[in-house]
Design a protein around this motif. Structure first.
Motif, short mmCIF file in Angstrom:
data_model
loop_
_atom_site.label_atom_id
_atom_site.label_comp_id
_atom_site.label_asym_id
_atom_site.label_seq_id
_atom_site.Cartn_x
_atom_site.Cartn_y
_atom_site.Cartn_z
N TYR A 375 46.97 41.37 54.25
CA TYR A 375 47.65 42.68 54.20
C TYR A 375 47.78 43.27 55.61
O TYR A 375 46.96 43.00 56.50
CB TYR A 375 46.88 43.64 53.28
CG TYR A 375 47.33 43.51 51.84
CD1 TYR A 375 48.11 44.50 51.25
CD2 TYR A 375 47.01 42.38 51.10
CE1 TYR A 375 48.55 44.37 49.94
CE2 TYR A 375 47.45 42.25 49.78
CZ TYR A 375 48.23 43.25 49.21
OH TYR A 375 48.65 43.11 47.92
N GLU A 376 48.80 44.10 55.79
CA GLU A 376 48.95 44.83 57.04
C GLU A 376 47.74 45.76 57.20
O GLU A 376 47.35 46.41 56.24
CB GLU A 376 50.20 45.72 57.00
CG GLU A 376 51.47 45.00 56.63
CD GLU A 376 52.24 44.50 57.84
OE1 GLU A 376 51.76 44.69 58.98
OE2 GLU A 376 53.30 43.92 57.63
N ALA A 377 47.21 45.80 58.42
CA ALA A 377 46.00 46.60 58.64
C ALA A 377 46.37 48.06 58.89
O ALA A 377 46.39 48.54 60.02
CB ALA A 377 45.18 46.03 59.78
N ASP A 378 46.70 48.78 57.82
CA ASP A 378 46.89 50.22 57.87
C ASP A 378 45.54 50.85 57.54
O ASP A 378 45.04 50.68 56.42
CB ASP A 378 47.91 50.68 56.83
CG ASP A 378 49.36 50.38 57.22
OD1 ASP A 378 49.56 49.55 58.13
OD2 ASP A 378 50.26 50.97 56.61
N ILE A 379 44.95 51.56 58.51
CA ILE A 379 43.56 52.02 58.37
C ILE A 379 43.47 53.51 58.66
O ILE A 379 44.06 54.00 59.63
CB ILE A 379 42.65 51.27 59.39
CG1 ILE A 379 42.78 49.76 59.21
CG2 ILE A 379 41.19 51.71 59.24
CD1 ILE A 379 42.17 48.96 60.35
N VAL A 380 42.71 54.21 57.81
CA VAL A 380 42.45 55.63 58.03
C VAL A 380 40.94 55.83 58.04
O VAL A 380 40.24 55.30 57.17
CB VAL A 380 43.13 56.48 56.93
CG1 VAL A 380 42.57 57.88 56.90
CG2 VAL A 380 44.64 56.50 57.14
N ARG A 407 38.18 68.37 51.35
CA ARG A 407 38.82 68.45 52.67
C ARG A 407 40.13 67.66 52.75
O ARG A 407 40.39 66.97 53.74
CB ARG A 407 37.88 67.86 53.75
CG ARG A 407 36.79 68.78 54.23
CD ARG A 407 37.35 69.94 55.05
NE ARG A 407 36.49 71.11 54.93
CZ ARG A 407 35.37 71.29 55.61
NH1 ARG A 407 34.96 70.40 56.47
NH2 ARG A 407 34.65 72.37 55.43
N PRO A 408 40.97 67.75 51.73
CA PRO A 408 42.16 66.87 51.73
C PRO A 408 43.04 67.08 52.96
O PRO A 408 43.69 66.16 53.43
CB PRO A 408 42.89 67.23 50.44
CG PRO A 408 42.42 68.61 50.11
CD PRO A 408 40.99 68.67 50.58
N GLU A 409 43.07 68.32 53.46
CA GLU A 409 44.02 68.59 54.54
C GLU A 409 43.43 68.49 55.94
O GLU A 409 44.14 68.70 56.92
CB GLU A 409 44.64 69.96 54.34
CG GLU A 409 45.89 69.86 53.49
CD GLU A 409 46.00 70.99 52.51
OE1 GLU A 409 46.43 72.07 52.92
OE2 GLU A 409 45.64 70.80 51.33
N ALA A 410 42.15 68.14 56.03
CA ALA A 410 41.55 68.00 57.37
C ALA A 410 42.23 66.84 58.11
O ALA A 410 42.56 65.82 57.50
CB ALA A 410 40.06 67.73 57.23
N PRO A 411 42.47 66.99 59.42
CA PRO A 411 43.06 65.87 60.18
C PRO A 411 42.14 64.64 60.09
O PRO A 411 40.92 64.79 60.11
CB PRO A 411 43.10 66.40 61.62
CG PRO A 411 42.96 67.87 61.51
CD PRO A 411 42.20 68.16 60.26
N VAL A 412 42.74 63.47 59.97
CA VAL A 412 41.92 62.26 59.89
C VAL A 412 41.29 62.00 61.26
O VAL A 412 41.79 62.47 62.29
CB VAL A 412 42.74 61.03 59.44
CG1 VAL A 412 43.39 61.31 58.07
CG2 VAL A 412 43.80 60.64 60.46
N ALA A 413 40.20 61.24 61.28
CA ALA A 413 39.50 60.98 62.55
C ALA A 413 40.24 59.93 63.38
O ALA A 413 40.38 60.06 64.61
CB ALA A 413 38.06 60.54 62.27
N HIS A 414 40.71 58.89 62.73
CA HIS A 414 41.45 57.81 63.40
C HIS A 414 42.45 57.22 62.42
O HIS A 414 42.27 57.33 61.21
CB HIS A 414 40.50 56.69 63.86
CG HIS A 414 39.42 57.18 64.77
ND1 HIS A 414 39.62 57.38 66.12
CD2 HIS A 414 38.13 57.53 64.51
CE1 HIS A 414 38.49 57.84 66.65
NE2 HIS A 414 37.58 57.93 65.71
N LYS A 415 43.47 56.58 62.99
CA LYS A 415 44.48 55.97 62.12
C LYS A 415 45.13 54.78 62.84
O LYS A 415 45.45 54.87 64.02
CB LYS A 415 45.54 57.02 61.82
CG LYS A 415 46.64 56.57 60.87
CD LYS A 415 47.74 57.62 60.87
CE LYS A 415 47.92 58.24 59.53
NZ LYS A 415 48.99 59.22 59.46
N ALA A 416 45.29 53.68 62.11
CA ALA A 416 46.02 52.52 62.63
C ALA A 416 47.11 52.11 61.65
O ALA A 416 46.95 52.26 60.44
CB ALA A 416 45.06 51.34 62.84
#
Ligand code: GUN
Ligand code: FE
Length: 423
Positions: A375-380, A407-416
Motif C-alpha cells: 500500500y502507499e505509505a500515507d501516514i498520520v 480532539r478531532p480538529e487538532a492539527p496532526v503532529a506529522h503527515k506523509a
C-alpha cells in the motif's frame, strides 16, 4: 533512499471492517513510498534504515475525504437553519459566485489547503466552482502542499442564478480546457468530471460530460438522493426515470467508470441495487445530513452488503474537514437509525467507521488507506499525550477512539503521503 524509513510508534490500521491490527511500540517500514510491513520488533534486514521516532504517539493511515466543497470552506459553521435547496440558493450559490475573482479564490483556497494539510486527510475528492481559472488556483495550491486530490470544476447550466450559470457549450469547452491544464501541469492533482446534480445540469450537458469522462478516462462525482425536496424535483425533471440513480443512468452518468455519489440518504428501497455496482463509491456525509436536516442514512446496510461506502466531510454542509469527526458522526447517526428507524440495522462501531474513512475511502485513490504490504505509505501521526486521564492501560484502538471524540480538529503532529513527509 528517498521515501524509505522505519517509523516507530503505536500503530493502528484495519484489514476489514471487523479486523484491526494494533501494535504498541511497533515498527512500520516504508521502502520507496510503499509499506513493507508492520512489526513488533524491527527486523534485522531493515536496521540500516532512517528511523522516524514517534514513540508514544498514534500512527494511523491517512484518511480519504470522498466529498468536500473547497469553495464552501469560508462559511463553514454558518447558516445552518435551512434545508438543502434553500441553503444553496440563499447562501451557497452567492458565495461560490465570488470565485470568478481569482484573487478571492487565491485567498480562500489558501486557507482551505492550509487547514486540509494539517487535518488527518491525505486524499480528497473535491468540488471547486464553475470557474476553470480559479479551480486551477486550487489545484496548484494542493500540488504545492503535496496532497494528491481529485479536483472538479463544477458544471451547472440550469436552475442556477445568472451569476453562477453556464451556457452549455461554454461549460463543455471550459471543462475540456480545465482537464487539459490539470493533466499537463500537475503530477499529484487529477481532474474529476463534476456535474453538480441533476437539477443544475441539462440532459445535453450530462451526456456531454459522460462522453468526456469516457474519452479522457476520468472519474465522475456528483450528489444523489440527499434531501426529500430534491427528490421531488428530480422526479419532475426526469418523469421517465424509475429513480434518481436511474436518471443518472439514462444520461450516461452511471457505471463503467469510477464514480462517487455523495449522500444516498434516500436510496434504500429505490436504487440500493445500483449502489452495489463495483465502480460506485458512496460518500456518506453524516454531519451534513444532520446540519441540513437531510435525513438518517443507513450506512450499516451498505457496509454489510460489501458496497464501497466511505466518508465525506461535505463542507460546508458539514462544518469540519476532520474525518475523525465524520467517523464519530457516522457512529452517532447509525445509532439514531437503529433506535428510531430499524432495529435490525445495528449501530456502526468505531472500527467499522474507521475502516470506512481509511480503507474504503482510500480505495477510490488506489492502494491507499491501510498498512498492508504494497500500500502507499500515507501516514498520520496523532499526539494524544495532551489528553491526560486517570484511566490506565488503554489500548491503541481505545486511545484513537478517545482522540477522535475529544480532539478531532487538532492539527496532526506529522503527515506523509506515499512516504513523503509533508509535516
Ligand atoms: N447538492 C447540490 N449541490 C450541493 C452542495 O453544494 N452541497 C450539498 N450538501 N448538496 C448539494
Ligand atoms: Fe456536497
Amino acid at each position: 533512499m528517498e521515501r524509505t524509513f522505519a517509523a516507530r510508534g503505536d500503530i493502528y490500521y484495519t484489514e476489514s471492517p471487523s479486523v484491526a491490527r494494533a501494535v504498541r511500540d511497533g515498527w512500520l517500514v516504508v521502502v520507496d513510498g510503499k509499506v513493507e510491513g508492520v512489526w513488533q520488533r524491527l527486523p534485522e534486514r531493515y536496521s540500516h534504515l532512517d528511523v522516524k521516532d514517534f514513540s508514544g504517539k498514534l500512527v494511523i493511515p491517512g484518511l480519504s475525504d470522498l466529498h468536500v466543497h473547497a469553495s464552501q470552506y469560508q462559511f463553514r459553521g454558518l447558516w445552518m437553519d435551512e434545508e438543502l435547496i434553500q441553503w444553496l440558493n440563499t447562501h451557497t450559490f452567492p458565495e461560490e459566485a465570488r470565485y470568478r475573482d481569482e484573487a478571492y479564490a487565491g485567498k480562500a483556497y489558501g486557507i482551505f489547503v492550509d487547514d486540509l494539510l494539517r487535518s488527518p486527510t491525505t486524499r480528497a475528492s473535491i468540488f471547486a466552482t464553475i470557474h476553470a481559472d480559479s479551480t486551477m488556483v486550487l489545484c496548484r495550491k494542493l500540488e504545492e502542499a503535496g496532497l494528491p486530490c481529485f479536483v472538479g470544476k463544477v458544471n451547472m447550466d440550469r436552475n442556477s442564478p445568472d451569476i453562477l450559470c453556464e451556457e452549455t457549450g461554454q461549460s463543455i469547452r471550459d471543462t475540456l480546457a480545465y482537464i487539459d491544464e490539470v493533466t499537463s501541469t500537475c503530477s499529484l492533482v487529477r481532474p474529476v468530471v463534476t456535474p453538480r446534480f441533476i437539477p443544475s445540469c441539462t440532459d445535453g450537458l450530462c451526456r456531454a460530460l459522460a462522453t468526456i469522462a469516457d474519452e479522457r478516462n476520468l472519474p465522475v462525482q456528483s450528489h444523489l438522493s440527499e434531501n426529500l425536496g430534491e427528490l421531488e424535483w428530480v422526479k419532475e425533471l426526469c418523469p421517465d426515470s424509475t429513480s434518481y440513480a436511474d436518471a443518472y443512468r439514462a444520461l450516461g452518468l452511471w457505471g463503467g467508470r469510477r464514480t462517487i455519489m455523495a449522500h444516498c440518504v434516500y436510496s434504500l428501497g429505490h436504487e440500493e441495487e445500483m449502489l452495489a455496482d463495483d465502480d460506485i463509491w458512496i460518500a456518506h456525509c453524516p454531519d451534513s445530513n444532520t446540519n441540513l436536516s437531510s435525513g438518517l442514512m443507513c450506512a450499516r446496510y451498505y457496509l454489510d452488503r460489501g458496497c464501497r461506502i466511505g466518508l465525506g466531510s461535505d463542507v460546508a454542509g458539514g462544518t469540519t474537514l476532520s474525518l475523525l469527526r465524520s467517523i464519530t458522526d457516522a457512529i452517532k447517526v447509525s445509532k439514531m437509525y437503529w433506535r428510531h428507524v430499524d432495529q435490525s440495522m445495528k449501530p456502526l462501531c468505531f472500527r467499522e467507521a474507521f475502516h470506512m474513512a481509511s480503507v474504503i475511502g482510500g480505495s477510490f485513490f488506489g492502494d491507499v488507506g491501510t498498512f498492508l504490504p504494497g500500500y502507499e505509505a500515507d501516514i498520520v501521526v496523532l499526539d494524544d499525550s495532551t489528553l491526560p486521564t486517570t484511566i490506565e492501560n488503554l489500548g491503541v484502538e481505545e486511545r484513537l477512539e478517545r482522540y477522535a471524540y475529544l480532539r478531532p480538529e487538532a492539527p496532526v503532529a506529522h503527515k506523509a503521503v506515499a512516504g513523503r513527509w509533508l509535516l
